[in-house]
Scaffold this active site. Structure first.
Site, PDB file in Angstrom:
ATOM      1  N   ASP A   1     -10.869  10.809   2.987  1.00 45.27           N
ATOM      2  CA  ASP A   1     -10.506   9.620   3.753  1.00 45.27           C
ATOM      3  C   ASP A   1     -11.816   8.860   3.977  1.00 45.27           C
ATOM      4  OD1 ASP A   1     -11.793  10.932   5.828  1.00 45.27           O
ATOM      5  OD2 ASP A   1     -10.099  10.904   7.217  1.00 45.27           O
ATOM      6  N   HIS A   2     -11.814   7.878   4.892  1.00 38.66           N
ATOM      7  CA  HIS A   2     -13.023   7.077   5.108  1.00 38.66           C
ATOM      8  C   HIS A   2     -14.184   7.925   5.635  1.00 38.66           C
ATOM      9  CE1 HIS A   2     -10.400   7.081   8.597  1.00 38.66           C
ATOM     10  NE2 HIS A   2     -11.478   7.047   9.342  1.00 38.66           N
TER      11      HIS A   2
ATOM     12  N   CYS B   1     -12.541  15.208   4.707  1.00 40.02           N
ATOM     13  CA  CYS B   1     -12.398  14.211   5.769  1.00 40.02           C
ATOM     14  C   CYS B   1     -13.527  14.462   6.759  1.00 40.02           C
ATOM     15  CB  CYS B   1     -10.999  14.241   6.392  1.00 40.02           C
ATOM     16  SG  CYS B   1     -10.532  15.784   7.204  1.00 40.02           S
ATOM     17  N   GLY B   2     -13.402  13.976   7.982  1.00 37.28           N
ATOM     18  CA  GLY B   2     -14.491  14.148   8.938  1.00 37.28           C
ATOM     19  C   GLY B   2     -14.751  15.614   9.247  1.00 37.28           C
ATOM     20  N   THR B   3     -13.666  16.323   9.582  1.00 40.14           N
ATOM     21  CA  THR B   3     -13.785  17.744   9.913  1.00 40.14           C
ATOM     22  C   THR B   3     -13.221  18.667   8.836  1.00 40.14           C
ATOM     23  OG1 THR B   3     -11.613  17.674  10.941  1.00 40.14           O
ATOM     24  CG2 THR B   3     -13.524  17.269  12.393  1.00 40.14           C
ATOM     25  N   GLY B   4     -12.381  18.131   7.964  1.00 39.59           N
ATOM     26  CA  GLY B   4     -11.644  18.946   6.997  1.00 39.59           C
ATOM     27  C   GLY B   4     -10.336  19.464   7.575  1.00 39.59           C
TER      28      GLY B   4
ATOM     29  N   GLY C   1      -7.744  17.812   9.307  1.00 38.61           N
ATOM     30  CA  GLY C   1      -6.559  16.997   8.996  1.00 38.61           C
ATOM     31  C   GLY C   1      -6.128  17.177   7.550  1.00 38.61           C
TER      32      GLY C   1
ATOM     33  N   HIS D   1      -9.466  36.387  -1.763  1.00 38.32           N
ATOM     34  CA  HIS D   1      -8.347  37.022  -1.045  1.00 38.32           C
ATOM     35  C   HIS D   1      -7.124  36.122  -0.909  1.00 38.32           C
ATOM     36  CE1 HIS D   1     -10.748  40.390   1.204  1.00 38.32           C
ATOM     37  NE2 HIS D   1     -11.000  40.356  -0.089  1.00 38.32           N
ATOM     38  N   ASN D   2      -7.317  34.820  -0.861  1.00 44.03           N
ATOM     39  CA  ASN D   2      -6.200  33.904  -0.577  1.00 44.03           C
ATOM     40  C   ASN D   2      -5.747  33.111  -1.799  1.00 44.03           C
ATOM     41  OD1 ASN D   2      -8.307  33.425   2.121  1.00 44.03           O
ATOM     42  ND2 ASN D   2      -6.370  34.512   2.376  1.00 44.03           N
TER      43      ASN D   2
ATOM     44  N   ARG E   1     -18.546  15.498   8.349  1.00 42.66           N
ATOM     45  CA  ARG E   1     -19.254  15.433   9.627  1.00 42.66           C
ATOM     46  C   ARG E   1     -19.679  16.821  10.121  1.00 42.66           C
ATOM     47  NH1 ARG E   1     -14.825  11.268  12.286  1.00 42.66           N
ATOM     48  NH2 ARG E   1     -15.465   9.420  11.113  1.00 42.66           N
TER      49      ARG E   1
ATOM     50  N   HIS F   1      -3.848  41.752  -2.409  1.00 42.88           N
ATOM     51  CA  HIS F   1      -3.897  40.358  -1.937  1.00 42.88           C
ATOM     52  C   HIS F   1      -2.768  39.519  -2.555  1.00 42.88           C
ATOM     53  CE1 HIS F   1      -7.650  41.450  -0.153  1.00 42.88           C
ATOM     54  NE2 HIS F   1      -8.100  41.857  -1.318  1.00 42.88           N
TER      55      HIS F   1
ATOM     56  N   ARG G   1       0.280  39.696  -0.397  1.00 41.81           N
ATOM     57  CA  ARG G   1       0.108  38.926   0.844  1.00 41.81           C
ATOM     58  C   ARG G   1       0.227  37.439   0.586  1.00 41.81           C
ATOM     59  NH1 ARG G   1      -4.953  42.776   2.369  1.00 41.81           N
ATOM     60  NH2 ARG G   1      -3.722  44.504   3.159  1.00 41.81           N
TER      61      ARG G   1
HETATM   62  C1  RB5 Z   1     -11.172  10.233  11.027  1.00 39.93           C
HETATM   63  O1  RB5 Z   1     -11.817   9.642  12.098  1.00 39.93           O
HETATM   64  C2  RB5 Z   1     -10.979  11.723  11.281  1.00 39.93           C
HETATM   65  O2  RB5 Z   1     -10.042  11.916  12.298  1.00 39.93           O
HETATM   66  C3  RB5 Z   1     -10.555  12.432  10.019  1.00 39.93           C
HETATM   67  O3  RB5 Z   1     -11.488  12.198   9.016  1.00 39.93           O
HETATM   68  C4  RB5 Z   1     -10.424  13.934  10.085  1.00 39.93           C
HETATM   69  O4  RB5 Z   1     -11.572  14.511  10.624  1.00 39.93           O
HETATM   70  C5  RB5 Z   1      -9.190  14.463  10.657  1.00 39.93           C
HETATM   71  O5  RB5 Z   1      -8.954  15.660  10.689  1.00 39.93           O
END
Ligand code: RB5
Length: 142
Positions: free
Chosen positions: A8-9, A65-68, A70, A98-99, A109, A133, A136
Site C-alpha cells: 500500500d502507500h 504495508c506499514g506494519t504488515g 493489515g 513449518h507453515n 515502518r 507439519h 497441521r
Molecule cells: C496505513 O497507514 C497503515 O495503516 C497500513 O499500511 C498498515 O500498516 C495496516 O496494517
C-alpha cells in the site's frame, strides 16, 4: 522462484530495493502496484496478489504495508493462502519450514532494508519440511 509483490502507500518506498534484490538473486518479480504513494487500501492489493498466487501454482507473494498486519489479515481470508507476518530471519525461515507459507508480509515502518533483505534471504533459503507439519497445515483450512 516467481514472486508477485504488492504494497500500500506505506510500503511503496522500500519496494524498488526489494524488487532489485530479488532480481539480483535470480528471481522473477511481477509488481502488482501501486506505483506511487497516493493513499490506497491494503486489502485491495492483498486480495489482488493472492488471486495471482492462487492462479499460478508454485508462485509466491510478498505484501508490504506499514506494519504488515493489515496485509496479512486480508491475505489470510483467501482460501489456501498462508500469509506470514515476519519480523526477522527466524520467523521467515520457520514460516516456510513449518507453515508452508506462500505469502510473506512485513512492515516497511517496522523493518529497515537490511532486516528486510535478511527476511527475504531466509524465506528463499528454506523449504517446507512436510511430515508432521503437513498434517497441521492441512488443518488450517476449515
Ligand atoms: C496505513 O497507514 C497503515 O495503516 C497500513 O499500511 C498498515 O500498516 C495496516 O496494517
Amino acid at each position: 522462484m516467481k514472486f508477485f509483490i504488492a504494497t500500500d502507500h506505506a510500503g511503496v518506498a522500500i519496494k524498488p530495493s526489494i524488487i532489485k534484490m530479488l532480481k539480483t538473486r535470480g528471481h522473477e518479480v511481477v509488481d502488482l502496484g501501486p506505483s506511487n504513494n497516493e493513499r490506497v487500501d491494503y486489502p485491495d492489493y492483498a486480495h489482488k496478489l493472492c488471486l495471482k498466487v492462487l492462479e499460478e501454482t508454485g508462485t509466491q507473494g510478498i505484501l508490504i504495508c506499514g506494519t504488515g498486519i493489515g496485509m496479512s489479515l486480508a491475505a489470510n481470508k483467501n482460501t489456501n493462502i498462508r500469509a506470514a507476518l515476519c519480523h526477522d530471519a527466524y520467523t521467515a525461515s520457520m514460516a516456510r519450514a513449518h507453515n508452508d507459507a506462500n505469502v510473506l508480509c512485513f512492515g516497511e515502518r517496522v523493518v529497515g532494508i537490511g532486516v528486510a533483505e535478511s527476511i527475504i534471504d531466509a524465506w528463499c533459503n528454506e523449504g517446507f519440511k512436510g511430515e508432521i507439519h503437513a498434517n497441521r497445515v492441512k488443518k488450517i483450512e476449515l
